[in-house]
Design a protein around this motif. Structure first.
Motif, short mmCIF file in Angstrom:
data_model
loop_
_atom_site.label_atom_id
_atom_site.label_comp_id
_atom_site.label_asym_id
_atom_site.label_seq_id
_atom_site.Cartn_x
_atom_site.Cartn_y
_atom_site.Cartn_z
N SER A 77 0.17 -2.47 -2.18
CA SER A 77 -0.76 -3.36 -2.88
C SER A 77 -2.05 -2.64 -3.27
O SER A 77 -2.40 -1.61 -2.69
N PRO A 78 -2.79 -3.21 -4.22
CA PRO A 78 -4.07 -2.62 -4.61
C PRO A 78 -5.07 -2.61 -3.46
O PRO A 78 -4.95 -3.37 -2.49
N THR A 79 -6.05 -1.75 -3.57
CA THR A 79 -7.23 -1.80 -2.70
C THR A 79 -8.23 -2.75 -3.35
O THR A 79 -8.57 -2.59 -4.52
N PRO A 80 -8.70 -3.79 -2.63
CA PRO A 80 -9.46 -4.86 -3.28
C PRO A 80 -10.71 -4.44 -4.03
O PRO A 80 -11.16 -5.19 -4.90
N VAL A 81 -11.26 -3.28 -3.74
CA VAL A 81 -12.48 -2.86 -4.44
C VAL A 81 -12.25 -2.76 -5.95
O VAL A 81 -13.20 -2.79 -6.74
N PHE A 82 -10.99 -2.71 -6.38
CA PHE A 82 -10.68 -2.59 -7.81
C PHE A 82 -10.43 -3.93 -8.50
O PHE A 82 -10.10 -3.94 -9.69
N ASP A 112 13.15 1.61 -4.38
CA ASP A 112 13.83 0.75 -3.42
C ASP A 112 13.07 0.65 -2.10
O ASP A 112 13.31 -0.27 -1.32
N ARG A 113 12.16 1.59 -1.86
CA ARG A 113 11.41 1.60 -0.59
C ARG A 113 9.92 1.33 -0.79
O ARG A 113 9.27 0.82 0.13
N LEU A 114 9.39 1.70 -1.93
CA LEU A 114 7.98 1.47 -2.25
C LEU A 114 7.92 0.32 -3.26
O LEU A 114 8.31 0.48 -4.42
N LEU A 115 7.45 -0.82 -2.81
CA LEU A 115 7.54 -2.06 -3.58
C LEU A 115 6.16 -2.45 -4.09
O LEU A 115 5.33 -2.96 -3.33
N PRO A 116 5.88 -2.22 -5.36
CA PRO A 116 4.51 -2.44 -5.86
C PRO A 116 4.18 -3.92 -6.05
O PRO A 116 5.00 -4.70 -6.55
N PHE A 117 2.98 -4.28 -5.62
CA PHE A 117 2.38 -5.57 -5.92
C PHE A 117 1.22 -5.31 -6.88
O PHE A 117 0.42 -4.40 -6.66
N CYS A 118 1.10 -6.13 -7.91
CA CYS A 118 0.08 -5.92 -8.93
C CYS A 118 -1.21 -6.65 -8.58
O CYS A 118 -1.28 -7.42 -7.62
N GLN A 119 -2.25 -6.40 -9.36
CA GLN A 119 -3.48 -7.16 -9.32
C GLN A 119 -3.64 -7.87 -10.66
O GLN A 119 -3.05 -7.46 -11.67
N VAL A 120 -4.43 -8.92 -10.69
CA VAL A 120 -4.62 -9.69 -11.92
C VAL A 120 -6.09 -10.07 -12.07
O VAL A 120 -6.84 -10.11 -11.08
N PRO A 121 -6.56 -10.37 -13.29
CA PRO A 121 -7.93 -10.84 -13.50
C PRO A 121 -8.03 -12.32 -13.12
O PRO A 121 -8.00 -13.21 -13.97
N ILE A 145 -3.85 -10.94 -4.42
CA ILE A 145 -5.08 -11.52 -4.93
C ILE A 145 -6.14 -11.49 -3.84
O ILE A 145 -5.83 -11.48 -2.65
N GLY A 146 -7.41 -11.50 -4.26
CA GLY A 146 -8.48 -11.68 -3.32
C GLY A 146 -8.55 -13.14 -2.88
O GLY A 146 -8.01 -14.03 -3.54
N ASN A 147 -9.22 -13.39 -1.78
CA ASN A 147 -9.20 -14.74 -1.21
C ASN A 147 -10.19 -15.69 -1.85
O ASN A 147 -10.21 -16.88 -1.52
N HIS A 148 -10.97 -15.21 -2.82
CA HIS A 148 -11.87 -16.10 -3.55
C HIS A 148 -12.35 -15.38 -4.79
O HIS A 148 -12.23 -14.15 -4.91
N VAL A 149 -12.89 -16.14 -5.73
CA VAL A 149 -13.53 -15.58 -6.93
C VAL A 149 -14.93 -16.15 -6.96
O VAL A 149 -15.14 -17.31 -7.33
N VAL A 173 3.07 -13.92 -3.24
CA VAL A 173 1.63 -13.70 -3.34
C VAL A 173 1.10 -13.23 -2.00
O VAL A 173 1.37 -13.85 -0.96
N PHE A 174 0.34 -12.15 -2.01
CA PHE A 174 -0.30 -11.64 -0.81
C PHE A 174 -1.81 -11.81 -0.97
O PHE A 174 -2.39 -11.30 -1.93
N VAL A 175 -2.44 -12.55 -0.05
CA VAL A 175 -3.87 -12.84 -0.13
C VAL A 175 -4.62 -11.91 0.81
O VAL A 175 -4.35 -11.89 2.02
N HIS A 176 -5.59 -11.18 0.25
CA HIS A 176 -6.35 -10.23 1.05
C HIS A 176 -7.83 -10.59 1.01
O HIS A 176 -8.38 -10.85 -0.07
#
Length: 337
Positions: A77-82, A112-121, A145-149, A173-176
């Protein structure tokens, strides 16, 4: 997919375009100061943010560490700073596209082993849905996704629209937690991470329950909260008590808060066998999944150790936490839907 699955890991590419140009203006963009072949520093403007190593950007290095630790697959997953939720929407769209495409390059080492999760605006639900669709078509397996906007929490109408779209597309969905409050008191001892992250995650679960989001959203939404769901499991009795005694001010959920624990997943990165036992007892043995926060220093090392060596868990519970529950989260319909 079989074996041991880590649902909470992060990536950082080794480099990306100058965002002040690529995103269309602005200042204090993140950039990477590469100090050696294996070492770099994430910078925010002129400030150092976090030191990282090649296991953030090298798929081959990640696979070697997974083999060493007995991990069959990772959600990457992305690093949330981005996330860029505080930027204009058009800029956040451009940044999301840049990092989502780079994530696919990292995970191409073994899809098959590295499963990417995207980020969205996430600040714009229509743009978020469009980027999710683009990414799923390109090969992403889910979304973080981040836990709030800003001051909008996960029961916000726009964010709820996006979550409904994820359910319709059968996308997990993974909430960070991210963007924790800051003050002089929280700048000591990494207190924003040690207290702010658990509190942020707890608050977001409450928002989905007490704000009525789980009542309105379809049951096939597959959503996981990082860091064991924060402090939620320990305080669920307090929340139920408040819901029963002060229904005039505590939320609009149709049922007591404890009735909603079958609507979400949490990861296992709580570091203590007794805390993990409490988490399993509270949330359910079918709702907790191995998460390590790899490759960051505050992550569990080696991944899954608190599950595998836990004398308080049965063999069947360990099997569920180490991989069985993640298989459902990643690709099947949750029980009871």
């Amino acid at each position: 997919m079989t074996g041991i699955i880590d649902v909470h890991t992060h990536y950082v590419p080794k480099g990306w375009p100058d965002l002040s140009t690529a995103a269309g203006g602005g200042s204090r963009w993140p950039w990477l100061r590469v100090d050696s072949e294996r070492d770099a520093m994430i910078m925010i403007g002129s400030d150092e943010f976090r030191r990282i190593g090649e296991n953030c950007w090298s798929g081959e290095r990640r696979l070697a560490e997974m083999d060493r630790d007995g991990i069959s697959a990772q959600v990457v997953s992305p690093t949330p700073v981005f996330f860029c939720y505080d930027r204009p929407v058009d800029q956040a769209v451009r940044v999301s596209r840049i990092f989502n495409d780079l994530a696919l390059e990292i995970c191409a080492a073994d899809p098959d082993r590295l499963l990417p999760f995207c980020q969205v605006p996430l600040q714009d639900p229509d743009a978020a849905c469009a980027e999710l669709d683009r990414c799923v078509t390109a090969g992403h397996r889910g979304v973080e996704i981040g836990n709030h906007v800003g001051d909008r929490d996960l029961d916000d109408a726009g964010i709820e629209m996006f979550l409904r779209h994820c359910a319709e597309r059968n996308v997990p969905v993974f909430v960070h937690p991210w963007d924790m409050p800051d003050s002089p008191r929280l700048q000591r001892w990494m207190a924003r991470w040690l207290t702010g992250m658990p509190a942020e995650t707890h608050l977001s679960i409450l928002a989905m329950i007490l704000g009525g989001a789980f009542d309105r959203l379809p049951r096939n939404l597959r959503i996981c909260f990082a860091h064991g769901g924060g402090s939620f499991a320990f305080w669920i009795g307090r929340v139920d008590n408040a819901w029963q005694r002060r229904p005039d001010v505590v939320g609009t959920s149709r049922q007591p808060p404890s009735s909603y624990v079958d609507r979400f997943y949490v990861d296992s990165v709580v570091f203590d066998p007794r805390a993990l036992r409490l988490l399993v007892d509270t949330i359910g043995p079918d709702r907790v999944m191995l998460g390590s926060d790899h490759p960051y220093p505050l992550g569990e090392q080696p991944p899954g150790q608190v599950i595998r060596a836990n004398p308080l868990l049965s063999d069947s519970e360990k099997a569920a936490l180490l991989g069985g529950n993640a298989q459902t989260f990643l690709g099947a319909t949750p029980p009871g839907s």
